[in-house]
Design a protein around this motif. Structure first.
Motif, mmCIF file in Angstrom:
data_model
loop_
_atom_site.group_PDB
_atom_site.id
_atom_site.type_symbol
_atom_site.label_atom_id
_atom_site.label_comp_id
_atom_site.label_asym_id
_atom_site.label_seq_id
_atom_site.Cartn_x
_atom_site.Cartn_y
_atom_site.Cartn_z
ATOM 1 N N THR A 92 5.857 8.380 -8.855
ATOM 2 C CA THR A 92 4.418 8.437 -9.129
ATOM 3 C C THR A 92 3.606 8.021 -7.909
ATOM 4 O O THR A 92 2.615 8.673 -7.556
ATOM 5 C CB THR A 92 4.062 7.554 -10.335
ATOM 6 N N CYS A 93 4.011 6.944 -7.256
ATOM 7 C CA CYS A 93 3.280 6.470 -6.073
ATOM 8 C C CYS A 93 3.335 7.491 -4.947
ATOM 9 O O CYS A 93 2.345 7.694 -4.232
ATOM 10 C CB CYS A 93 3.820 5.118 -5.606
ATOM 11 N N LEU A 94 4.474 8.159 -4.770
ATOM 12 C CA LEU A 94 4.563 9.196 -3.739
ATOM 13 C C LEU A 94 3.669 10.380 -4.078
ATOM 14 O O LEU A 94 3.034 10.963 -3.189
ATOM 15 C CB LEU A 94 6.013 9.653 -3.551
ATOM 16 N N ALA A 95 3.575 10.729 -5.349
ATOM 17 C CA ALA A 95 2.693 11.823 -5.751
ATOM 18 C C ALA A 95 1.238 11.498 -5.440
ATOM 19 O O ALA A 95 0.500 12.343 -4.911
ATOM 20 C CB ALA A 95 2.864 12.118 -7.243
ATOM 21 N N VAL A 96 0.816 10.276 -5.728
ATOM 22 C CA VAL A 96 -0.560 9.852 -5.415
ATOM 23 C C VAL A 96 -0.787 9.899 -3.910
ATOM 24 O O VAL A 96 -1.787 10.443 -3.423
ATOM 25 C CB VAL A 96 -0.845 8.441 -5.977
ATOM 26 N N MET A 97 0.134 9.317 -3.148
ATOM 27 C CA MET A 97 0.020 9.296 -1.686
ATOM 28 C C MET A 97 -0.064 10.720 -1.137
ATOM 29 O O MET A 97 -0.906 11.015 -0.286
ATOM 30 C CB MET A 97 1.223 8.561 -1.089
ATOM 31 N N CYS A 122 5.948 8.717 5.242
ATOM 32 C CA CYS A 122 5.739 7.711 4.205
ATOM 33 C C CYS A 122 7.024 6.903 4.073
ATOM 34 O O CYS A 122 8.114 7.472 4.046
ATOM 35 C CB CYS A 122 5.406 8.376 2.872
ATOM 36 N N GLU A 123 6.888 5.597 3.996
ATOM 37 C CA GLU A 123 8.047 4.717 3.875
ATOM 38 C C GLU A 123 8.052 4.052 2.506
ATOM 39 O O GLU A 123 7.076 3.424 2.111
ATOM 40 C CB GLU A 123 8.023 3.648 4.959
ATOM 41 N N ALA A 124 9.179 4.195 1.808
ATOM 42 C CA ALA A 124 9.328 3.570 0.499
ATOM 43 C C ALA A 124 9.630 2.090 0.675
ATOM 44 O O ALA A 124 10.228 1.679 1.669
ATOM 45 C CB ALA A 124 10.459 4.241 -0.274
ATOM 46 N N PHE A 125 9.198 1.295 -0.306
ATOM 47 C CA PHE A 125 9.559 -0.126 -0.308
ATOM 48 C C PHE A 125 9.786 -0.584 -1.736
ATOM 49 O O PHE A 125 9.209 -0.054 -2.684
ATOM 50 C CB PHE A 125 8.502 -0.994 0.375
ATOM 51 N N VAL A 126 10.666 -1.541 -1.863
ATOM 52 C CA VAL A 126 10.963 -2.198 -3.134
ATOM 53 C C VAL A 126 11.162 -3.667 -2.807
ATOM 54 O O VAL A 126 11.790 -3.997 -1.802
ATOM 55 C CB VAL A 126 12.235 -1.623 -3.797
ATOM 56 N N ASP A 127 10.636 -4.545 -3.630
ATOM 57 C CA ASP A 127 10.783 -5.996 -3.411
ATOM 58 C C ASP A 127 10.199 -6.464 -2.082
ATOM 59 O O ASP A 127 10.678 -7.420 -1.495
ATOM 60 C CB ASP A 127 12.259 -6.421 -3.486
ATOM 61 N N SER A 137 4.215 3.285 1.778
ATOM 62 C CA SER A 137 3.198 2.967 2.779
ATOM 63 C C SER A 137 3.235 4.041 3.857
ATOM 64 O O SER A 137 4.272 4.657 4.119
ATOM 65 C CB SER A 137 3.444 1.582 3.384
ATOM 66 N N ALA A 138 2.086 4.272 4.470
ATOM 67 C CA ALA A 138 1.980 5.248 5.549
ATOM 68 C C ALA A 138 0.920 4.776 6.533
ATOM 69 O O ALA A 138 -0.079 4.168 6.141
ATOM 70 C CB ALA A 138 1.617 6.622 5.006
ATOM 71 N N THR A 139 1.161 5.052 7.784
ATOM 72 C CA THR A 139 0.168 4.827 8.832
ATOM 73 C C THR A 139 -0.075 6.182 9.480
ATOM 74 O O THR A 139 0.873 6.876 9.856
ATOM 75 C CB THR A 139 0.666 3.812 9.869
ATOM 76 N N PHE A 140 -1.337 6.567 9.572
ATOM 77 C CA PHE A 140 -1.664 7.885 10.104
ATOM 78 C C PHE A 140 -3.023 7.829 10.778
ATOM 79 O O PHE A 140 -3.776 6.870 10.635
ATOM 80 C CB PHE A 140 -1.648 8.940 8.998
ATOM 81 N N GLN A 141 -3.305 8.882 11.526
ATOM 82 C CA GLN A 141 -4.551 8.955 12.266
ATOM 83 C C GLN A 141 -5.467 9.993 11.638
ATOM 84 O O GLN A 141 -5.048 11.124 11.371
ATOM 85 C CB GLN A 141 -4.244 9.362 13.710
ATOM 86 N N VAL A 142 -6.717 9.594 11.381
ATOM 87 C CA VAL A 142 -7.731 10.512 10.884
ATOM 88 C C VAL A 142 -8.711 10.775 12.023
ATOM 89 O O VAL A 142 -9.240 9.840 12.619
ATOM 90 C CB VAL A 142 -8.482 9.931 9.667
ATOM 91 N N VAL A 143 -8.924 12.049 12.304
ATOM 92 C CA VAL A 143 -9.840 12.455 13.363
ATOM 93 C C VAL A 143 -11.182 12.801 12.725
ATOM 94 O O VAL A 143 -11.236 13.534 11.736
ATOM 95 C CB VAL A 143 -9.286 13.664 14.139
#
Length: 152
Positions: A92-97, A122-127, A137-143
């Motif tokens: 679900t979180c990946l779909a939103v992202m 996108c990097e998955a995390f648990v705990d 989580s994702a880090t990206f650049q918006v122009v």
């Protein structure tokens, strides 16, 4: 100049429009009280830096989508899925992202001139946090166009 306000508001609005997001926060994640269970599922964004060029701004955005993993008291019968909803939360979180990123890559935000020009990892995390949270989580650049005048 209003690009900073615009990009943060547009991403917030895209997250709020998602049916699987209860709250959206901004800034340092360490300032968010992640112990409050009623805030999840949560979308969080931060602008970590900005590159100012002649004609554009390049905003470095950190985006996190996460939720609490529910653990069942039932006995584990399936070793693959376990006794929690971790896979459901990650899906679900990946779909939103993905929907938010796609709006920046080719959708309404792209047409509004707030664009992600490259692929996003996108990097998955648990705990990752004290209570059992999972997400992406994702880090990206918006122009965005720099319409600042240079007149003295």
């Amino acid at each position: 100049m209003k690009q900073f306000y615009d990009i943060t508001t547009k991403i917030k609005d895209a997250l709020v429009a998602e049916p699987f997001i209860n709250n959206v926060t901004f800034g340092q994640l360490s300032e968010v009280d992640l112990d409050k269970q009623e805030i999840f599922p949560l979308g969080h964004l931060d602008v970590s830096s900005t590159i100012v060029s002649n004609n554009v701004f390049r905003f470095n955005i950190d985006l996190i989508v996460m939720d609490i993993v529910d653990i069942s008291k039932d006995e584990v019968t399936d070793k693959f899925t376990g006794n929690d909803n971790e896979q459901d939360v990650l899906n679900t979180c990946l779909a939103v992202m993905t929907r938010v990123l796609n709006k920046l890559q080719r959708g309404s935000l792209y047409r509004d001139k707030y664009q992600v020009e490259e692929n996003v990892t996108c990097e998955a995390f648990v705990d990752r946090f004290e209570n059992k949270l999972a997400g992406w989580s994702a880090t990206f650049q918006v122009v965005a166009q720099n319409d600042m005048t240079v007149c003295d």
